[in-house]
Design an enzyme around this catalytic site. Structure first.
Site, short mmCIF file in Angstrom:
data_model
loop_
_atom_site.label_atom_id
_atom_site.label_comp_id
_atom_site.label_asym_id
_atom_site.label_seq_id
_atom_site.Cartn_x
_atom_site.Cartn_y
_atom_site.Cartn_z
N ASN A 1 0.82 -1.23 0.00
CA ASN A 1 0.00 0.00 0.00
C ASN A 1 0.85 1.27 0.00
O ASN A 1 0.34 2.38 0.21
CB ASN A 1 -0.98 0.00 1.19
N THR B 1 3.81 -2.19 13.07
CA THR B 1 4.37 -2.16 11.71
C THR B 1 5.86 -1.86 11.80
O THR B 1 6.33 -1.33 12.81
CB THR B 1 3.71 -1.07 10.83
N GLU C 1 13.56 0.12 11.24
CA GLU C 1 13.12 -1.08 11.95
C GLU C 1 13.20 -2.30 11.02
O GLU C 1 13.54 -3.40 11.46
CB GLU C 1 11.68 -0.90 12.46
N HIS D 1 33.57 -17.04 -32.10
CA HIS D 1 33.20 -17.65 -33.38
C HIS D 1 31.89 -17.01 -33.85
O HIS D 1 31.02 -16.69 -33.04
CB HIS D 1 33.00 -19.16 -33.17
N ASN D 2 31.76 -16.80 -35.17
CA ASN D 2 30.53 -16.16 -35.70
C ASN D 2 30.17 -14.93 -34.86
O ASN D 2 29.03 -14.75 -34.42
CB ASN D 2 29.35 -17.14 -35.68
N GLU E 1 35.64 -13.16 -35.41
CA GLU E 1 35.52 -13.74 -36.75
C GLU E 1 34.66 -12.84 -37.64
O GLU E 1 33.61 -12.33 -37.21
CB GLU E 1 34.88 -15.13 -36.68
N ASP F 1 32.92 -13.05 -41.36
CA ASP F 1 32.53 -13.95 -42.45
C ASP F 1 32.09 -13.08 -43.63
O ASP F 1 30.98 -12.52 -43.61
CB ASP F 1 31.36 -14.79 -41.91
N HIS G 1 26.24 -15.18 -42.07
CA HIS G 1 26.54 -16.61 -42.12
C HIS G 1 26.04 -17.13 -43.47
O HIS G 1 24.84 -17.29 -43.67
CB HIS G 1 25.84 -17.33 -40.96
N GLU H 1 37.01 -14.92 -42.73
CA GLU H 1 36.57 -16.03 -43.59
C GLU H 1 36.11 -15.38 -44.89
O GLU H 1 35.06 -14.75 -44.94
CB GLU H 1 35.44 -16.83 -42.92
N LYS I 1 44.06 -12.14 -39.77
CA LYS I 1 44.35 -13.56 -39.99
C LYS I 1 43.64 -13.98 -41.27
O LYS I 1 42.42 -13.84 -41.38
CB LYS I 1 43.85 -14.40 -38.81
N SER J 1 43.54 -23.89 -38.92
CA SER J 1 42.25 -23.96 -38.22
C SER J 1 41.72 -25.38 -38.27
O SER J 1 41.84 -26.06 -39.29
CB SER J 1 41.23 -23.03 -38.88
N ASP K 1 18.54 -25.92 -7.92
CA ASP K 1 17.31 -26.15 -7.15
C ASP K 1 16.92 -27.61 -7.38
O ASP K 1 16.53 -27.98 -8.48
CB ASP K 1 16.22 -25.19 -7.66
N ASP L 1 15.17 -31.07 -7.76
CA ASP L 1 13.82 -31.50 -8.10
C ASP L 1 13.86 -33.00 -8.34
O ASP L 1 14.57 -33.47 -9.23
CB ASP L 1 13.33 -30.77 -9.37
#
Length: 756
Positions: free
Chosen positions: A150, A190, A195, A306-307, A336, A338, A351, A385, A434, A520, A704, A706
């Site tokens: 509230n 309260t 507090e 990569h990519n 990289e 491309d 890509h 590339e 490269k 590579s 967690d 389960d």
């Protein structure tokens, strides 16, 4: 409390005052999606609230702590696309931590934009300068506001009970009521600001830390200088410097001036020390650059992507320069690119033969030029590339030269024929290309003209690799074989120390290879070489660079385990930075040391071509010194909730994983604790024998439990074994994205001893 401080910080600042009043700005998602939103800074100075001008009550919020940076002007693809419509002085971008997308905004005026840019930067700076206790205060304040339904600045017992559930604690109602009554000093039924802080502190009393404190305290009330010195020597293994350290820690962490004058530390000061970076499991001495940076490039593991242009998967994902900015800001040193022929003579990056979106090569180069050296001064390698025609390769060379200027390495450092690779130190501030090169480095330095190369202009083509491995599928097979085309002299001239060559065999490389040649491998090829000739692979990598990249079958942009490749000394182990998971946790852990500069010196036995280190049989290597690692998992603090269903509480367990050479791969778990993510206590002991500590990474994972389905991930922390501090330590947990989730932590005790 935090809200009072926030109001004070607003009063003296016009920019924050303006944000506090609120502003209408356009939120921009594309050239066609531009909608007005009302943005306002909340009175906690921590939350930005915004809503649509039209939508009824729907609104959203985000925390200032989620914002990593503010970029002015047209510094995102989205804002660049509307540059003709809105001037740069009205535009800015909020960059979020982790993998969350940016927020692009256009203000009504340059003045309003400046208010938000400067105001946000001030709030971010304030957060970064907060001490541990202030951060905790702020965190308590956030919870108080969430629970104060509230909005009257008070909380009755029902609100407090709901809050405990939100905070991941299932507490006995009588116990909670007793603490509530004790904290309610005004007896109003309260809790108000102060507090509530008192209630929280009673709730979070650390019995585990108190036990350690009292073990070393002569009177149970304080640690004298001598008590603390003994603790530092016996438990934290600080050795001869314990006496001086004890004085330093009292001055730094003890909140009571009286205790400081007495050279003593209270339980509050002890808690603050244990929760600080000095009390962390990660040795602060190894957070700066502490390694020798003057050795040849091939002697380092290099953080590699990569990519890099992808933000999602590699079939339909979005290509973006943001991928380069994010990777470089995470300390990545090899990205990289491309490249394919684009319209209007402009090469594009995407890509190939997929549905990923396309970006301009020149925009990629601009982003790399702007962000290459923001977090590290050591060299960046552009792994090209190349699928372009000679004409567009010339355009690529032109962009590289024009945009990068002196940053682009165009010749050897002294212009002479070298006899080995330069060091990261020698190459500070330089960008290396490269790629394929016409003829030899020696010939180009001596001015010998050679015929342009006809053949493969790129040594990496995932479609061809898939075909080669007989893993044919129609959709992938249609991409075709490696292209045979000419290499332009202009682009060839940009390649100096990283000439891409095809790998035939270790014997051939030993006899014929030059130090500046780099091969590579797909992950499967690299694994095959490791199985068949592990020690030779390590020796090969002591002489020259190797790049390993994910299989083209990983269309979801998943990653392989980089540890396998580091075990063989491979330097450029390229991962999809856009994909969270254990593999990126290991990469982040490996490169969290040495100033996060993106270069980590390989162990001595991997740098000498004379040593025969075989990752499969480490005990046969000179200097073999296995160790024992004993971990007592003591407790957890304020673990985040993973299941948002009402009333759901975490049942946490801790798993410790060792990643290293095959003989070191191991994992052990604690018990799970029923219904307590707030302050679970284990005191469980785990023990590991580690054969090659120099290569090992240790990953702490909280899940967690389960019993009916897969455990949910709660948090993790990964670090190199060599960076572990012994003794009583806190582990500050990270999210799936690798971002911090304060104040979630584990409290552990660590001992390392040599195995007889």
């Amino acid at each position: 409390m935090a809200s009072t401080r926030s109001r004070l910080c607003i009063q003296g600042d016009d920019h924050l005052q303006s944000m506090f009043i609120g502003t209408v700005m356009r939120k921009v998602k594309s050239r066609t999606w531009k909608k007005q939103r009302y943005f306002k800074l909340q009175d906690d100075c921590m939350t930005i609230w915004y809503k649509s001008k039209k939508a009824g009550r729907a609104h959203s919020t985000f925390s200032v702590s989620d914002v990593e940076a503010v970029r002015e002007g047209h510094q995102s693809e989205v804002l660049l696309s509307i540059a003709d419509e809105f001037p740069p002085d009205r535009c800015f971008t909020l960059v979020f931590r982790g993998r969350r997308g940016n927020l692009d905004l256009v203000a009504e005026s340059a003045e309003e934009a400046q208010s938000w840019i400067k105001g946000m930067r001030k709030l971010i700076e304030n957060l970064e300068n907060m001490g541990e206790s202030e951060r905790l205060d702020q965190w308590i304040c956030d919870w108080f506001k969430k629970a104060d339904k509230n909005r009257d600045g008070r909380m009755n017992f029902k609100e407090v009970r709901d809050l405990l559930k939100m905070m991941n604690v299932d507490m006995n109602e009588h116990h909670a009521l007793r603490l509530f009554t004790m904290a309610d000093k005004s007896q109003s039924g309260t809790l108000e600001d102060d507090e509530f802080v008192l209630f929280y502190k009673m709730l979070t009393q650390r019995e585990d830390v108190l036990r350690v404190f009292q073990d070393y305290s002569a009177d149970g009330q304080k640690l004298t200088h001598r008590d603390l010195e003994e603790f530092l020597r016996e438990e934290q293994l600080e050795g001869d410097r314990s006496q001086q350290r004890a004085l330093e820690l009292i001055q730094r962490y003890e909140p009571s001036d009286t205790a400081k004058m007495l050279h003593a530390m209270s339980i509050d000061g002890f808690l603050m020390y244990l929760g600080s970076p000095e009390g962390s499991i990660f040795n602060p001495c190894q957070q700066g650059i502490y390694q020798d940076m003057s050795q040849p490039l091939c002697h380092y593991f290099i953080s590699s992507s990569h990519n890099t242009y992808l933000l999602e998967d590699q079939l339909r994902g979005q290509s973006s320069v943001e991928g380069y900015i994010r990777a470089l800001k995470r300390g990545c040193r090899c990205v990289e690119v491309d490249c394919w022929d684009g319209p209007n003579g402009e090469p594009i990056v995407y890509h190939g033969h997929t549905f990923t979106s396309k970006i301009l090569f020149r925009d990629v180069v601009t982003a790399v030029g702007n962000y290459a050296f923001k977090v590290s001064q050591y060299p960046v390698i552009l792994s090209i590339e190349n699928h372009c025609s000679v004409e567009q390769q010339r355009a690529m060379a032109q962009h590289l030269n024009h945009i990068l200027g002196d940053k682009l390495l165009k010749t050897t450092l002294d212009g002479k024929v070298p006899n080995g690779l330069p060091s990261p130190e020698d190459l500070r501030g330089k960008i290396l290309l490269k790629g394929k090169k016409i003829g030899s480095l020696e010939a180009s330095l001596n001015g010998v003209a050679e015929e342009p190369l006809m053949g493969e202009v790129s040594d990496e083509d995932e479609a061809a690799d898939i075909d080669e491995e007989n893993l044919r599928s129609d959709s992938l097979h249609r991409r075709g074989k490696k292209s045979k085309q000419r290499l332009s002299k202009e682009l060839s001239d940009c390649v100096v120390y990283c000439k891409s060559v095809h790998f035939s065999s270790f014997k051939h490389s030993r006899i014929h290879s030059k130090f500046y040649e780099i091969s590579s491998f797909t992950e499967s090829k690299a694994r095959k070489h490791m199985r068949e000739a592990g020690a030779e692979f390590v020796q090969h990598n002591a002489r020259q660079l190797t790049r390993v990249y994910p299989s083209g079958l990983r269309t979801d942009s998943s990653n392989f385990n980089p540890q396998d490749m580091w075990n063989a000394g491979c330097q450029i182990v390229a991962l999809n930075f856009q994909t969270a998971g254990v593999e990126m946790d290991l990469n982040d852990g490996m490169f969290s040391q040495n100033g996060r500069c993106g270069y980590v010196l390989k162990p001595e036995f991997m740098r000498s071509p004379e040593r025969r280190f075989d990752p499969e049989n480490p005990q046969n290597c000179d200097g073999y010194r296995p160790v024992s690692l004993a971990i007592q998992v003591i407790s957890g603090q304020q673990l985040p909730k993973v299941n948002m269903k009402e009333g759901s509480i975490v049942d946490p367990l801790v798993r410790v994983e060792i990643h290293g050479v095959p003989a070191d791969q191991a994992k052990q778990e604690t018990r799970y604790i029923d219904n307590n993510g707030f302050n679970p206590v284990w005191y469980d002991n785990l023990q590991f024998n580690i054969h090659v500590p120099e290569l090992a990474l240790v990953r702490f994972v909280v899940e967690d439990y389960d019993k009916t389905s897969k455990n949910d991930f709660v948090g993790q922390y990964t670090l190199p074994f060599s960076c572990i501090q012994q003794g009583y330590r806190h582990i500050h947990l990270l999210s799936k994205d690798g971002t911090s989730i304060p104040p979630a932590s584990l409290f552990v005790h660590i001992r390392i001893s040599e195995l007889a």
